[in-house]
Motif scaffolding. Structure first.
Motif, PDB file in Angstrom:
ATOM      1  N   ALA A 276       0.825  -1.187   0.056  1.00 51.00           N
ATOM      2  CA  ALA A 276      -0.029   0.013   0.044  1.00 51.00           C
ATOM      3  C   ALA A 276       0.746   1.335  -0.039  1.00 51.00           C
ATOM      4  N   GLN A 277       0.174   2.306  -0.868  1.00 51.83           N
ATOM      5  CA  GLN A 277       1.223   3.675  -0.744  1.00 51.83           C
ATOM      6  C   GLN A 277       0.816   4.633   0.001  1.00 51.83           C
ATOM      7  N   PRO A 278       1.619   5.479   0.581  1.00 54.53           N
ATOM      8  CA  PRO A 278       1.526   6.483   1.401  1.00 54.53           C
ATOM      9  C   PRO A 278       0.215   7.402   0.891  1.00 54.53           C
ATOM     10  N   ASP A 279      -0.527   7.769   1.763  1.00 47.89           N
ATOM     11  CA  ASP A 279      -1.804   8.473   1.484  1.00 47.89           C
ATOM     12  C   ASP A 279      -1.377  10.162   1.777  1.00 47.89           C
ATOM     13  N   ARG A 280      -1.737  10.751   0.819  1.00 46.00           N
ATOM     14  CA  ARG A 280      -1.517  12.126   0.585  1.00 46.00           C
ATOM     15  C   ARG A 280      -1.841  13.037   1.910  1.00 46.00           C
ATOM     16  N   TYR A 281      -3.023  12.724   2.356  1.00 47.13           N
ATOM     17  CA  TYR A 281      -3.191  13.394   3.718  1.00 47.13           C
ATOM     18  C   TYR A 281      -2.275  13.226   4.710  1.00 47.13           C
ATOM     19  N   ASN A 282      -2.038  11.711   4.978  1.00 48.38           N
ATOM     20  CA  ASN A 282      -1.220  11.240   5.989  1.00 48.38           C
ATOM     21  C   ASN A 282       0.162  11.941   5.394  1.00 48.38           C
ATOM     22  N   GLN A 283       0.649  12.166   4.365  1.00 53.67           N
ATOM     23  CA  GLN A 283       1.892  12.999   4.166  1.00 53.67           C
ATOM     24  C   GLN A 283       1.899  14.204   4.480  1.00 53.67           C
ATOM     25  N   LYS A 284       0.680  14.889   4.278  1.00 57.34           N
ATOM     26  CA  LYS A 284       0.789  16.120   4.682  1.00 57.34           C
ATOM     27  C   LYS A 284       0.772  16.575   6.215  1.00 57.34           C
TER      28      LYS A 284
END
Length: 950
Positions: free
Chosen positions: A740-748
């Motif tokens: 699974a790839q990193p979620d953008r919201y979690n990245q931010k």
């Protein structure tokens, strides 16, 4: 195999949504390109290569005959970009000759983008050129839309795509409880702060916020120290149930839940989240247990007897699945009694396995029991080493009086609950008869009686939780051993504190100490302690945001920082309190939540409330697709109305929860949540949008501008505590599925948290590090503050600003407020500092009876050779600071023990430290050559140069 469409000129029309998502993905590829690579050529190259890779996962570059598309991109490992394109070189030594063979691997970001292009009918060349021409994602989305791709929110958009607005920030209800768990120091919700709606948003010290999904990617506690009677009580409880081969795993689950539930009751009021992967992992570590097909096999024998188990928090497809667990009241009461009867025992046993622990709580200098923190951050390591063995002070009799008072409160609440429950039972016996219909009046009476019993029961649970929290903390302190504090009045004792590190930000969480105790207990503990001083960084998060956003503006970001500076100029929470007549304490939660991503996508409370109701209904559908409201009932005597309202409340984002709370608070003059939501929106909407723009900039721009490659780690950025952060960390993924790839919201969220919390804690860590050079003693880390003895002079404050880089940090003294007595003064009557100026007093007379000539417990016996004048000479404290800059070789890790860089040899360390201090001083003065090459020849990194000249 895919091919270019329409000769790469004009995109086909499509009737699918997703142009915003495609724009975001294209910008990700374009922004993650090697230096010097043309944006359009790089983007098209990535998409075309992905179309040729096929199922093998890699491509020998000559087989594609695509070298001309590379532009000026060097096809070598140095040009690799994580998650986009990577180049791998192998060597063929056959035939007596050595031949280099370069293969290309295409990352998930490119694969997803290519698939989205194909689905929308957008050619690769058009997508690449449009991305190169557009100055923003919004502009690119519009160009794609005009060419035929609509802009409505499509699959993968919304919160995950990181659009501005009402993403669940660090303070976002139940989803946040599970989304923000524990990369921190490797232990899931157990060891720190995860429910931002209670920890971050309310700004209380319950262990600090973090950004990772504890229940998915963390660990269960493997050590829960308790007195032997508590361990024996759990043993007896387990003997009463049939757990079969999973008895040891079940014990670990119960111990973990008990730890979380008693350490941080407010945060885990609705349950402690545990994912199925963690339970299976625990089974795999137990030689006597097979890995179950259904994790229910582990705990189903205890459900309803020892454990209360709620349904999955996550129900969406491909998303990490986690249940919430609570130790039931009957079992919890048995453990409570055992602890109350034995909390003064010094010997501790591990509740996880019942074995004796032969050492007390200690500040660990390793991050996994084996590898030193020095391998990741020399700065963190040196602070830990300085705090190892550090004492804290307590007024024993005052704390025990506080606990006695809490125990009395529990008994009083218990009596009220029993009375309300008895009244309910009597009414039911009186009016409930088989076959009899109730009148409207009888229905009203029954409803009121049941709700009164329910509310009394919930009040009892809350008071019990506070007592459990404080008695557990006090029990741990007692087990460390209390000794008379020789430099304090009679009745004041000292004990050794212990810390763990939150890996995501660098925060220190106490495993033994008062950091997570209630405010009342802290006030009791500091009663009559001489020279006691509780310090906070004034408006720490706001000041950190202003500093970080101004840096972003200097680096080219288009942000309006005046929204935050204006907020400060208008007195922030105090100004809003005066304007609306709502106490400043009530403004803490919304202000803090905004700083961590909360917003106002929904225009009205009615709209957001309707969305929350829809989520609850979707969650409780049965096999016939009808809502099963019985799933909502969680507490004894809870009415259907209360259960529904609680479930909907938990789905509300922070701002709507705040509106609901204020409307229900009799002390607040506003009673309409719609009006309150509008007030909050007027106060914070612009700020929320600007902060979210900064978070977008971090991921889209800052990542590529200041990132660096670390040996064995890959591409990363360092936070102010010199801890590495990567937006591709798998722990940022929304799903716990493999790959699974990193979620953008979690990245931010992760990026912003790493920066902001890292900045404030670096300042507090610096104060701890330099204490031996000044006349104060560091007692306790409080995340964005500290408890000390004495006063921190301005020289020390300025040194801490230079060391940490938090130039806007200002300390203020605050008392610990007791709810039933006058506040414990943060400084004694003989305080050495003038409150208004912070300057030294001329009367440093110590409190009567105190002996002030002793060396603080745990202090390094450092001889002070430098005067504390304003000279520029380097003090021992400054020399001990060795935080690595982004351009220097740095110890770093992605979070896995096997991914660390080499460390500087010890005989070279002091040289490196001194060089770094001198470099930081030159940077502070702007003394960095304007020519980048010359700057790097003098030891500055490109990030250093950009920080001064861009």
């Amino acid at each position: 195999m895919h091919s270019l469409q329409n000769g790469g000129e004009v995109p086909n029309k499509c009737n699918h949504s997703g142009s915003k998502e495609l724009a975001r993905r294209l910008f990700t590829i374009a922004n993650n390109r090697p230096d010097g690579a043309a944006q359009a050529a790089w983007t098209e190259l990535c998409l075309v290569l992905e179309a040729h890779v096929g199922t093998q996962g890699r491509l020998y570059k000559k087989s594609a005959s695509l070298s001309s598309r590379a532009g000026n991109v060097a096809w070598n490992e140095e040009s690799s970009v994580p998650n986009v394109l990577s180049f791998e070189t192998s060597y063929d030594h056959s035939g007596g000759m050595t031949r280099a063979r370069t293969h290309v691997r295409v990352g998930k970001d490119v694969s997803d983008t290519r698939e989205l292009c194909d689905r929308l009918g957008v050619s690769y060349s058009f997508a690449a050129s449009a991305a190169a021409d557009a100055e923003s994602r919004q502009e690119l989305a519009q160009a794609l839309a005009q060419a035929g791709a609509p802009t409505e929110t499509g699959a993968g958009e919304g919160r995950g795509a990181g659009e501005r607005g009402e993403g669940r920030g660090e303070g976002e209800g139940e989803r946040a409880t599970t989304n923000v768990g524990a990369l921190s120091y490797g232990n899931s919700p157990s060891t720190h702060e995860a429910n931002p709606s209670s920890a971050a948003a309310e700004g209380e010290n319950r262990g600090g916020e973090s950004m990772w999904k504890s229940h998915v990617g963390g660990e269960m506690r493997d050590k829960v120290p308790v007195p032997k009677p508590v361990s024996d009580a759990l043993e007896e409880i387990l003997e009463e149930i049939d757990a079969g081969q999973y008895i040891d795993v079940l014990r670990r689950v119960i111990a973990h839940v008990y730890y979380c539930q008693t350490r941080m009751p407010d945060r885990y009021d609705d349950g402690v989240p545990l994912g199925h992967l963690l339970i299976r992992q625990a089974c795999s570590e137990d030689e006597s247990a097979a890995i179950p097909t259904r994790t229910e096999e582990v705990w189903e024998g205890a459900e309803g007897i020892v454990l209360a188990v709620n349904d999955y928090i996550y129900r969406e497809e491909d998303v990490g699945r986690s249940r919430q667990f609570l130790v039931r009241e009957k079992a919890l009461s048995r453990l409570d009694k055992a602890l109350s009867d034995s909390y003064e025992y010094k010997t501790r046993y591990n509740l996880v396995d019942g074995k004796r622990l032969y050492s007390g709580f200690q500040t660990e200098l390793t991050y996994d029991g084996e590898h030193s923190w020095e391998e990741r951050s020399t700065f963190i390591y040196r602070v830990l080493k300085r705090l190892k063995g550090q004492r804290d002070l307590v007024n024993k009799s005052a704390v025990e009086d506080h606990l006695d008072g809490l125990e009395d409160d529990v008994e009083a609440a218990k009596a009220r609950h029993e009375a309300a429950d008895e009244e309910r039972e009597q009414l039911e016996d009186e009016i409930l008869e088989e076959g009899k219909s109730l009148t409207d009046a009888e229905q009203t009476r029954l409803k009121e009686a049941r709700e009164a019993a329910f509310e009394a029961g919930r009040e009892l649970e809350r008071i019990r939780s506070r007592y459990r929290q404080d008695i557990r903390i006090w029990s741990d302190i007692i087990s460390q051993g209390l000794e008379d504090a020789e430099d304090q009045p009679e009745g004041i004792y000292e004990y050794e504190t212990a810390y763990e590190v939150q890996e995501a930000s660098g925060r220190f969480t106490q495993t033994c100490g008062l950091q997570n105790a209630s405010e009342d207990m802290k006030a009791a503990a500091c009663k009559d302690v001489a020279k006691y001083n509780n310090l906070d960084i004034s408006s720490s998060q706001t000041e950190a945001l202003i500093q970080e956003m101004r840096m972003a503006v200097r680096m080219g970001a288009e942000l309006d920082v005046s929204i935050l500076t204006g907020y400060i100029d208008e007195d922030g929470k105090d100004g809003l309190a005066k304007q609306f007549g709502v106490d400043r304490e009530h403004w803490k939660r919304p202000e803090h939540a905004v700083k961590f991503g909360a917003g106002f996508t929904h225009p009205t409370f009615e709209a957001v409330h309707g969305a929350a109701q829809g989520k609850v209904l979707a969650r409780i559908k049965d096999s016939d697709d009808d809502p099963d409201f019985s799933e909502l009932h969680q507490f004894e005597n809870e009415s259907g109305r209360s259960a529904w309202r609680r479930a909907v409340y938990n789905e509300l984002p922070t701002m709507a929860q705040t509106a609901r709370d204020w409307a229900d608070d009799e002390d607040i003059r506003y009673d309409d949540p719609e009006e309150i939501y509008s007030i909050l929106k007027d106060a914070y909407a612009e700020m929320a949008e600007e902060i979210d723009a900064w978070r977008d900039w971090l991921v889209d721009e800052h990542w590529t501008k200041v990132g660096q490659h670390g040996s064995g780690f890959g591409y990363y950025v360092s936070n102010p505590c010199s801890l590495p952060f990567s937006i591709y960390d798998p722990r940022l993924a929304e799903s716990n599925e493999e790959g699974a790839q990193p979620d953008r919201y979690n990245q931010k969220t992760g990026y912003a948290t790493s920066r902001l919390q890292g900045l404030e804690v670096a300042y507090i860590h610096a104060l701890a590090l330099i204490q031996d050079d000044f006349d104060y003693e560091f007692l306790r880390n409080e995340h964005d503050g500290a408890v000390i003895l004495g006063e921190v002079p301005e020289e020390a404050r300025e040194m801490a600003r230079r060391i940490s880089g938090f130039h806007r940090a200002e300390l203020e003294s605050k008392p610990f407020e007791s709810s039933d007595s006058s506040p414990c003064a943060s400084r004694s009557s003989t305080s050495m500092t003038n409150e208004s100026t912070g300057s030294p007093n001329t009367n440093p007379e110590s409190r009567s009876g105190a002996r002030t000539d002793r060396m603080p417990s745990g202090s390094a016996a450092t001889k002070r050779t430098n005067s504390k004048s304003g000279t520029a000479s380097t003090s021992p404290a400054e020399a001990s600071f060795s935080k690595s800059s982004p351009g220097e070789k740095q110890n770093a890790s992605k979070g896995s023990p096997d991914m660390t860089t080499g460390s500087t040899s010890r005989d070279q360390e002091e040289e490196v430290v001194e060089a770094y201090v001198q470099k930081r001083r030159r940077m502070a003065c702007g003394d960095v050559p304007p020519d980048p090459q010359e700057a790097m020849e003098q030891g500055f990194s490109m990030s250093d140069w950009k920080a001064v000249h861009v």
